[in-house]
Design an enzyme around this catalytic site. Structure first.
Site, PDB file in Angstrom:
ATOM      1  N   VAL A   1       3.098   0.159  -5.371  1.00  0.00           N
ATOM      2  CA  VAL A   1       3.521   0.501  -4.012  1.00  0.00           C
ATOM      3  C   VAL A   1       4.816   1.308  -4.050  1.00  0.00           C
ATOM      4  O   VAL A   1       4.931   2.357  -3.405  1.00  0.00           O
ATOM      5  CB  VAL A   1       3.678  -0.770  -3.139  1.00  0.00           C
ATOM      6  CG1 VAL A   1       4.383  -0.457  -1.816  1.00  0.00           C
ATOM      7  CG2 VAL A   1       2.321  -1.408  -2.878  1.00  0.00           C
TER       8      VAL A   1
ATOM      9  N   GLN B   1       4.259   4.845  -5.328  1.00  0.00           N
ATOM     10  CA  GLN B   1       3.635   5.683  -4.306  1.00  0.00           C
ATOM     11  C   GLN B   1       4.617   6.010  -3.186  1.00  0.00           C
ATOM     12  O   GLN B   1       4.654   7.131  -2.691  1.00  0.00           O
ATOM     13  CB  GLN B   1       2.390   4.988  -3.738  1.00  0.00           C
ATOM     14  CG  GLN B   1       1.735   5.740  -2.595  1.00  0.00           C
ATOM     15  CD  GLN B   1       1.229   7.107  -2.990  1.00  0.00           C
ATOM     16  OE1 GLN B   1       0.853   7.332  -4.139  1.00  0.00           O
ATOM     17  NE2 GLN B   1       1.236   8.026  -2.057  1.00  0.00           N
ATOM     18  N   GLU B   2       5.395   5.030  -2.783  1.00  0.00           N
ATOM     19  CA  GLU B   2       6.317   5.224  -1.665  1.00  0.00           C
ATOM     20  C   GLU B   2       7.448   6.201  -1.984  1.00  0.00           C
ATOM     21  O   GLU B   2       7.776   7.048  -1.158  1.00  0.00           O
ATOM     22  CB  GLU B   2       6.918   3.878  -1.224  1.00  0.00           C
ATOM     23  CG  GLU B   2       5.954   2.971  -0.494  1.00  0.00           C
ATOM     24  CD  GLU B   2       5.582   3.477   0.897  1.00  0.00           C
ATOM     25  OE1 GLU B   2       6.281   4.340   1.457  1.00  0.00           O
ATOM     26  OE2 GLU B   2       4.565   2.991   1.424  1.00  0.00           O
ATOM     27  N   SER B   3       8.053   6.062  -3.161  1.00  0.00           N
ATOM     28  CA  SER B   3       9.293   6.816  -3.415  1.00  0.00           C
ATOM     29  C   SER B   3       9.430   7.379  -4.820  1.00  0.00           C
ATOM     30  O   SER B   3      10.438   8.019  -5.106  1.00  0.00           O
ATOM     31  CB  SER B   3      10.485   5.894  -3.173  1.00  0.00           C
ATOM     32  OG  SER B   3      10.490   4.852  -4.151  1.00  0.00           O
TER      33      SER B   3
ATOM     34  N   TYR C   1      -3.422   6.964   0.547  1.00  0.00           N
ATOM     35  CA  TYR C   1      -2.390   6.030   0.108  1.00  0.00           C
ATOM     36  C   TYR C   1      -3.026   4.851  -0.636  1.00  0.00           C
ATOM     37  O   TYR C   1      -2.597   4.488  -1.739  1.00  0.00           O
ATOM     38  CB  TYR C   1      -1.632   5.553   1.351  1.00  0.00           C
ATOM     39  CG  TYR C   1      -0.567   4.513   1.135  1.00  0.00           C
ATOM     40  CD1 TYR C   1       0.720   4.878   0.784  1.00  0.00           C
ATOM     41  CD2 TYR C   1      -0.831   3.159   1.351  1.00  0.00           C
ATOM     42  CE1 TYR C   1       1.712   3.924   0.630  1.00  0.00           C
ATOM     43  CE2 TYR C   1       0.161   2.204   1.207  1.00  0.00           C
ATOM     44  CZ  TYR C   1       1.431   2.595   0.844  1.00  0.00           C
ATOM     45  OH  TYR C   1       2.419   1.644   0.690  1.00  0.00           O
TER      46      TYR C   1
END
Length: 177
Positions: free
Chosen positions: A68, A71-73, A161
């Site tokens: 996560v 993927q997020e940052s 996502y």
């Protein structure tokens, strides 16, 4: 399309239980993944330990949490998004306030991401084997979008996502063996 996403992600639930049956060096797996994005070994180790701490504190699979955050940052502690999301976990200010963390504090941001993901997993527990899929959709699109859609919302961004996190998680998981 939703059934395909669910089929792809069903491994989250199945693998998670098997992971605790054997000794796994999560630190090495996560450290090596973070190092792909961050050349500072001290910061890479700090992020790795923070992920392990948050995952243990809130009972979230450390490889899922790693996927996560990647993927997020891309593990960027000071990342910001055009819509206002903050830090490695890309917490929206309202979400951070709701869960009681300072999104600009790197440790609180990581803990906040783990809290929020755990909350979504718990919120969608009634979805059975699909609860992690729905939790990821909620992390991205918001829980109300998942409720309103009766599952993964038909948003291209959210679908991509989920696929991306699934790919990252499955790759990380393959290093366990």
């Amino acid at each position: 399309m939703q059934k395909l996403i669910i089929a792809v992600l069903i491994s989250f639930s199945l693998i998670s239980g098997a992971a605790h049956a054997q000794e796994i060096d999560y630190h090495s797996i996560i450290y090596n993944e973070v190092a792909r994005f961050n050349s500072d070994s001290f910061e890479t180790d700090w992020i790795t330990n923070a992920i392990l701490y948050a995952s243990a504190t809130y009972a979230v699979d450390p490889l899922l949490l790693t996927a996560v955050f990647e993927q997020e940052s891309g593990f960027n502690l000071s990342a910001t998004s055009p819509v206002g999301a903050i830090g490695i976990a890309q917490l929206m200010p309202e979400t951070a306030q709701m869960i009681g963390v300072d999104p600009y504090n790197p440790l609180q941001n990581i803990m906040g991401g783990a809290i929020y993901l755990r909350t979504q997993i718990d919120n969608f527990q009634s979805a059975g084997q699909y609860n992690v899929t729905y939790a990821l959709a909620a992390y991205n699109a918001g829980p109300q979008a998942v409720v309103n859609s009766g599952g993964v919302p038909p948003y291209e961004e959210t679908i991509n996502y989920i696929y991306s996190i699934s790919d990252i998680f499955n790759r990380l998981n393959s290093y366990r063996y």
